[in-house]
Design an enzyme around this catalytic site. Sequence first.
Site, short mmCIF file in Angstrom:
data_model
loop_
_atom_site.label_atom_id
_atom_site.label_comp_id
_atom_site.label_asym_id
_atom_site.label_seq_id
_atom_site.Cartn_x
_atom_site.Cartn_y
_atom_site.Cartn_z
N GLY A 287 -26.16 11.16 48.91
CA GLY A 287 -27.41 10.94 48.18
C GLY A 287 -28.54 11.66 48.89
O GLY A 287 -28.31 12.64 49.61
N GLU B 198 -36.48 19.88 48.20
CA GLU B 198 -35.35 19.93 47.27
C GLU B 198 -35.86 19.52 45.89
O GLU B 198 -36.29 18.38 45.69
CB GLU B 198 -34.26 18.95 47.74
CG GLU B 198 -33.04 19.00 46.86
CD GLU B 198 -31.97 18.00 47.27
OE1 GLU B 198 -32.31 16.84 47.57
OE2 GLU B 198 -30.79 18.38 47.29
N GLU C 202 -33.70 10.94 52.28
CA GLU C 202 -34.57 9.78 52.50
C GLU C 202 -33.75 8.48 52.59
O GLU C 202 -33.90 7.68 53.52
CB GLU C 202 -35.54 9.72 51.32
CG GLU C 202 -36.66 8.75 51.47
CD GLU C 202 -37.41 8.63 50.14
OE1 GLU C 202 -37.36 9.56 49.31
OE2 GLU C 202 -38.01 7.57 49.94
N GLU D 32 -23.72 12.63 53.40
CA GLU D 32 -23.80 13.92 52.69
C GLU D 32 -25.13 13.89 51.95
O GLU D 32 -25.29 13.16 50.97
CB GLU D 32 -22.65 14.07 51.68
CG GLU D 32 -21.27 14.02 52.28
CD GLU D 32 -20.90 15.26 53.06
OE1 GLU D 32 -21.66 16.25 53.00
OE2 GLU D 32 -19.88 15.23 53.76
N LYS E 280 -19.92 1.71 45.37
CA LYS E 280 -21.13 1.43 44.60
C LYS E 280 -21.64 2.73 43.99
O LYS E 280 -22.24 3.56 44.66
CB LYS E 280 -22.24 0.82 45.49
CG LYS E 280 -23.30 0.16 44.63
CD LYS E 280 -24.70 0.22 45.21
CE LYS E 280 -25.39 1.52 45.03
NZ LYS E 280 -25.71 1.90 43.63
N GLU F 258 -26.81 3.67 39.79
CA GLU F 258 -27.09 2.80 38.64
C GLU F 258 -27.14 3.59 37.32
O GLU F 258 -26.79 3.08 36.27
CB GLU F 258 -28.43 2.12 38.87
CG GLU F 258 -28.40 0.64 38.61
CD GLU F 258 -29.77 0.02 38.83
OE1 GLU F 258 -30.49 0.45 39.75
OE2 GLU F 258 -30.11 -0.90 38.07
N GLY G 129 -30.52 8.30 53.03
CA GLY G 129 -29.57 8.48 54.13
C GLY G 129 -30.15 8.02 55.46
O GLY G 129 -29.48 7.38 56.27
N CYS H 189 -26.52 19.30 45.14
CA CYS H 189 -26.95 19.40 46.54
C CYS H 189 -26.69 20.78 47.10
O CYS H 189 -27.34 21.20 48.05
CB CYS H 189 -26.23 18.35 47.37
SG CYS H 189 -24.46 18.39 47.13
P1 NAD Z 1 -30.28 8.46 46.07
O1 NAD Z 1 -30.32 8.66 47.55
O2 NAD Z 1 -31.48 7.98 45.38
O3 NAD Z 1 -29.11 7.45 45.68
C1 NAD Z 1 -27.78 7.64 46.10
C2 NAD Z 1 -27.08 6.30 46.11
O4 NAD Z 1 -27.67 5.45 47.08
C3 NAD Z 1 -27.16 5.53 44.78
O5 NAD Z 1 -25.93 4.87 44.56
C4 NAD Z 1 -28.27 4.52 45.05
O6 NAD Z 1 -28.16 3.37 44.25
C5 NAD Z 1 -28.02 4.21 46.51
N1 NAD Z 1 -29.19 3.67 47.24
C6 NAD Z 1 -30.49 3.85 46.95
N2 NAD Z 1 -31.26 3.19 47.84
C7 NAD Z 1 -30.42 2.60 48.72
C8 NAD Z 1 -30.60 1.80 49.89
N3 NAD Z 1 -31.81 1.47 50.32
N4 NAD Z 1 -29.52 1.36 50.56
C9 NAD Z 1 -28.27 1.72 50.16
N5 NAD Z 1 -28.03 2.47 49.05
C10 NAD Z 1 -29.10 2.91 48.35
O7 NAD Z 1 -29.77 9.87 45.51
P2 NAD Z 1 -29.57 10.29 43.98
O8 NAD Z 1 -30.92 10.45 43.40
O9 NAD Z 1 -28.57 9.41 43.31
O10 NAD Z 1 -28.87 11.72 44.18
C11 NAD Z 1 -29.59 12.85 44.45
C12 NAD Z 1 -29.56 13.19 45.93
O11 NAD Z 1 -28.22 13.23 46.39
C13 NAD Z 1 -30.10 14.57 46.22
O12 NAD Z 1 -30.93 14.54 47.36
C14 NAD Z 1 -28.85 15.39 46.52
O13 NAD Z 1 -29.04 16.53 47.30
C15 NAD Z 1 -27.97 14.41 47.15
N6 NAD Z 1 -26.58 14.82 47.03
C16 NAD Z 1 -25.92 15.28 48.14
C17 NAD Z 1 -24.61 15.70 48.04
C18 NAD Z 1 -23.86 16.20 49.25
O14 NAD Z 1 -22.64 16.20 49.22
N7 NAD Z 1 -24.52 16.61 50.31
C19 NAD Z 1 -23.96 15.67 46.81
C20 NAD Z 1 -24.66 15.20 45.70
C21 NAD Z 1 -25.97 14.76 45.82
#
Ligand code: NAD
Length: 453
Positions: A205, A354, A208, A227, A152, A155, A210, A261
């Site tokens: 992602g 962040e 929060e 991650e 997934k 979006e 996570g 990240c």
């Molecule tokens: P996000 O957490 O908003 O979304 C990440 C993914 O999770 C998306 O596909 C989103 O649709 C999905 N998602 C959102 N709510 C969900 C839920 N309730 N249940 C299941 N899935 C859900 O993150 P983002 O805004 O897309 O990305 C930015 C964040 O990602 C930053 O905090 C960044 O540090 C982190 N990030 C971490 C790494 C790493 O390897 N550590 C790499 C890239 C980004």
Amino acid sequence: MISVIEPATEQVMAEVPRAGVEETDAAIARAKAAFESWRRLAPGERAGLMRRLADALDERRDGLATLEARNVGKPIADARGEIGMVVDTFRYYAGAPERLLGQTIPVAGGVDMTFREPLGVVGLITPWNFPLCIASWKVAPALAAGNTVVLKPAELTPLTAIELEKIALDAGLPEGVLNVVAGPGSVCGTRLVEHPDVAKIAFTGSTEVGRRIAAGAAETIKRVTLELGGKSANIVFADADLQAAAEAAPLAVFANAGQDCCARSRILVESTAVDDFLAALERSVTALRVGDPLDDETQMGPLISADQRETVSSYVPDDAPVAIRGSAPDAPGFWYPPTVLAPVSNSDRAATEEIFGPVACVIPFADEREAVRIANDTIYGLSGSIWSRDGARALRVAREVETGVLSINSNSSVRVTTPFGGFKQSGYGRELGPSALDAYTEVKNVFYATEEG
Ligand code: NAD
């Protein structure tokens, strides 16, 4: 439908069907149906199909890089590098099906052996900042270990994942092995997390989301790897090659417009070197080429969305200590100039949260002990750098800093062949390198009695 926006123009670049619960359930059912035959495929055959997928991605390299550059607003040179990494990741894990080794363990009365068994259907949830790259870090080891997957994508950036699904089918992967559902996280992501037929969630992602995923997965005791976010320190000692550290620092935080990240967004500088360092940093920040992502010379593009720009701006109020400000186009697009705040205290909001945008904080420190204390004074622990000509000190500090990925006299921390992942609230589990396969297999122990009856 999902209207996919191009951040550099604010125009709709594509419309794709928005998946919901029904589509997610159907993808899980396809993956479940495909699992038995995929896991039973001879290791060499599975390896061969993964190599074909790598070759097919290689052939589509330029098109995928352009699609990614437009959809994320990232510089085309960076996007080419990322798609190159996607190809390398599939090639690297194509070696894995024939190398999933077990152990034999000395025991009384027989032979004891271990096997690495696939988990089943794995749900992969990815962010928008490195869409296909981060997807490949999960898809490749998951498939190599004999799992089938439902991916997934975020979006905002579903386009390259949708292409990946088609390319995999064309390359000969059986139907149902690699499935993509493009839809909201709160709907499709949640469904993957709660579905009893999904054995594991690999998530990249925000911390929060996570947290919510870890809690949701507990219901069915799903395996989870996370991650998450970061607030990494770039520690510059006065005995470092200051010129080299200052030249490298901007792209360690402003690459991908700071939406990384691993961004070294807290630049910790030994007090005696702050003035010299800032003078050199100003030259390199103002020299950054910010503009059209499709121009080969561009080093930084726009932010992903208007919302993201709003959030980033909130960290730079009118009274913020702006020490350096780079350029940004005055045109449509979600632009924000590279910005350095100095001096900043590690307890300021800009240093604790962040930002996920092109804003760096310069934080002075008195000595080695204070540098380590400040570096570790964060809920995160993803990456970081240490700049010093004193090798013993650099290694000493590297052992003290609580992060998963560190570099000395360099800011590079991500390689296909080495483990990547966080300490503390930056997550758990490791991607890439040999250890990624541990996260996509279970160890099975078999004892075979051999004593004569
Ligand atoms: P996000 O957490 O908003 O979304 C990440 C993914 O999770 C998306 O596909 C989103 O649709 C999905 N998602 C959102 N709510 C969900 C839920 N309730 N249940 C299941 N899935 C859900 O993150 P983002 O805004 O897309 O990305 C930015 C964040 O990602 C930053 O905090 C960044 O540090 C982190 N990030 C971490 C790494 C790493 O390897 N550590 C790499 C890239 C980004």
